[in-house]
Design a protein around this motif. Structure first.
Motif, short mmCIF file in Angstrom:
data_model
loop_
_atom_site.label_atom_id
_atom_site.label_comp_id
_atom_site.label_asym_id
_atom_site.label_seq_id
_atom_site.Cartn_x
_atom_site.Cartn_y
_atom_site.Cartn_z
N UNK A 1 -11.79 -15.49 -20.49
CA UNK A 1 -11.51 -14.78 -20.70
C UNK A 1 -12.25 -14.02 -19.32
N UNK A 2 -11.89 -14.22 -17.95
CA UNK A 2 -12.08 -13.30 -17.12
C UNK A 2 -10.70 -12.88 -16.64
N UNK A 3 -9.38 -12.65 -16.90
CA UNK A 3 -8.57 -12.18 -16.43
C UNK A 3 -7.63 -11.52 -17.38
N UNK A 4 -6.66 -10.14 -16.75
CA UNK A 4 -5.60 -9.43 -17.71
C UNK A 4 -4.60 -10.06 -16.49
N UNK A 5 -3.47 -10.00 -17.39
CA UNK A 5 -2.48 -10.11 -16.11
C UNK A 5 -1.37 -9.10 -16.95
N UNK A 6 -1.24 -7.85 -16.75
CA UNK A 6 -0.45 -6.70 -16.34
C UNK A 6 0.94 -5.87 -16.16
N UNK A 7 2.04 -5.29 -16.95
CA UNK A 7 2.94 -4.86 -15.71
C UNK A 7 2.76 -3.84 -16.36
N UNK B 1 0.59 -0.86 0.29
CA UNK B 1 -0.20 0.18 0.07
C UNK B 1 0.69 0.97 -0.28
N UNK B 2 2.33 1.20 0.17
CA UNK B 2 2.57 2.26 0.13
C UNK B 2 3.27 2.70 -1.25
N UNK B 3 3.39 1.74 -1.69
CA UNK B 3 3.55 1.73 -3.62
C UNK B 3 2.29 2.16 -4.22
N UNK B 4 1.14 1.63 -4.52
CA UNK B 4 0.13 2.01 -4.47
C UNK B 4 -0.95 1.93 -4.13
N UNK B 5 -1.88 2.72 -3.91
CA UNK B 5 -3.04 1.70 -3.08
C UNK B 5 -4.67 1.92 -3.51
N UNK B 6 -5.28 1.71 -3.32
CA UNK B 6 -7.30 2.27 -3.64
C UNK B 6 -7.20 3.41 -4.04
N UNK B 7 -7.66 3.00 -5.54
CA UNK B 7 -7.70 4.45 -6.14
C UNK B 7 -6.66 5.00 -7.04
N UNK B 8 -5.61 4.61 -6.88
CA UNK B 8 -4.40 4.98 -7.26
C UNK B 8 -4.89 4.79 -9.32
N UNK B 9 -4.62 5.56 -9.78
CA UNK B 9 -4.51 5.13 -11.44
C UNK B 9 -3.25 4.77 -11.44
N UNK B 10 -3.07 3.85 -12.86
CA UNK B 10 -1.40 3.55 -13.75
C UNK B 10 -1.37 3.25 -15.14
N UNK B 11 -0.75 3.79 -16.16
CA UNK B 11 -0.70 2.45 -17.51
C UNK B 11 0.04 1.23 -17.30
N UNK B 12 -0.65 -0.27 -18.02
CA UNK B 12 -0.14 -0.81 -17.72
C UNK B 12 -0.14 -1.12 -18.92
N UNK B 13 1.11 -2.58 -19.06
CA UNK B 13 0.98 -2.82 -20.83
C UNK B 13 -0.23 -4.77 -20.42
N UNK B 14 -0.94 -4.96 -20.90
CA UNK B 14 -1.42 -6.30 -20.88
C UNK B 14 -0.31 -7.74 -21.22
N UNK B 15 -0.37 -8.26 -20.62
CA UNK B 15 1.48 -9.35 -20.64
C UNK B 15 0.76 -10.74 -21.21
N UNK B 16 -0.36 -10.61 -20.58
CA UNK B 16 -0.92 -12.48 -20.75
C UNK B 16 -2.78 -11.69 -20.26
N UNK B 17 -3.39 -12.81 -21.42
CA UNK B 17 -4.49 -12.96 -20.68
C UNK B 17 -4.99 -14.41 -20.74
#
Length: 152
Positions: free
Chosen positions: A135-141, A116-132
């Motif tokens: 139909x239920x899960x995207x894994x990002x970097x 939570x010291x890195x990122x907490x609820x409400x924070x916005x981030x840009x991420x690249x989709x690495x895997x999916x």
């Protein structure tokens, strides 16, 4: 396209198609395989014998390599759950982020406790989709981060 014009259909509407068609997304077969019917409102798309209906309005469907903007909705065990306005849940793993100061090392138990010291609820981030997965899960970097206090 029918004769160079877009064919707009509504759910339940019969789609004119030639014999030997293949049913695509947004369609279903009725009358023992004789009639192709739209299951969503949208534009008919024909590719060879494949007939699909592209919805007029739909949510984002992730593809590998896409860069998405997500809001942290939950901090879990060694992962953040992101809302990317998709039908799928996006997940950012602790092992996929850069530690403060650009330190390159294995993530420790203390790193997991301090997520939570890195990122907490409400924070916005840009991420690249690495895997999916299905139909239920995207894994990002992580690509970049926008703290919520800067956006207020």
């Amino acid at each position: 396209l029918v004769g160079g014009k877009m064919e707009l259909v509504t759910p339940g509407q019969k789609i004119q198609s030639e014999a030997g068609f293949l049913r695509g997304h947004g369609t279903y077969v009725k009358d023992g395989g004789e009639t192709l019917v739209a299951s969503v409102a949208g534009v008919v798309q024909r590719v060879n014998k494949l007939v699909s209906v592209i919805p007029v309005k739909s949510r984002y469907i992730g593809q590998v390599g896409d860069v998405v903007v997500g809001r942290v909705v939950e901090v879990g065990q060694k992962r953040w759950s992101l809302d990317v306005n998709s039908t799928q849940t996006a997940v950012l793993m602790l092992s996929s982020v850069h530690l403060p100061g650009g330190v390159q090392r294995r993530r420790t138990y203390e790193d997991a406790l301090n997520m939570r010291q890195l990122y907490c609820e409400g924070d916005l981030m840009s991420a690249e989709v690495h895997q999916f997965f299905g139909v239920s899960l995207l894994v990002c970097f992580l690509v970049s981060f926008f703290p919520s206090f800067l956006l207020s």
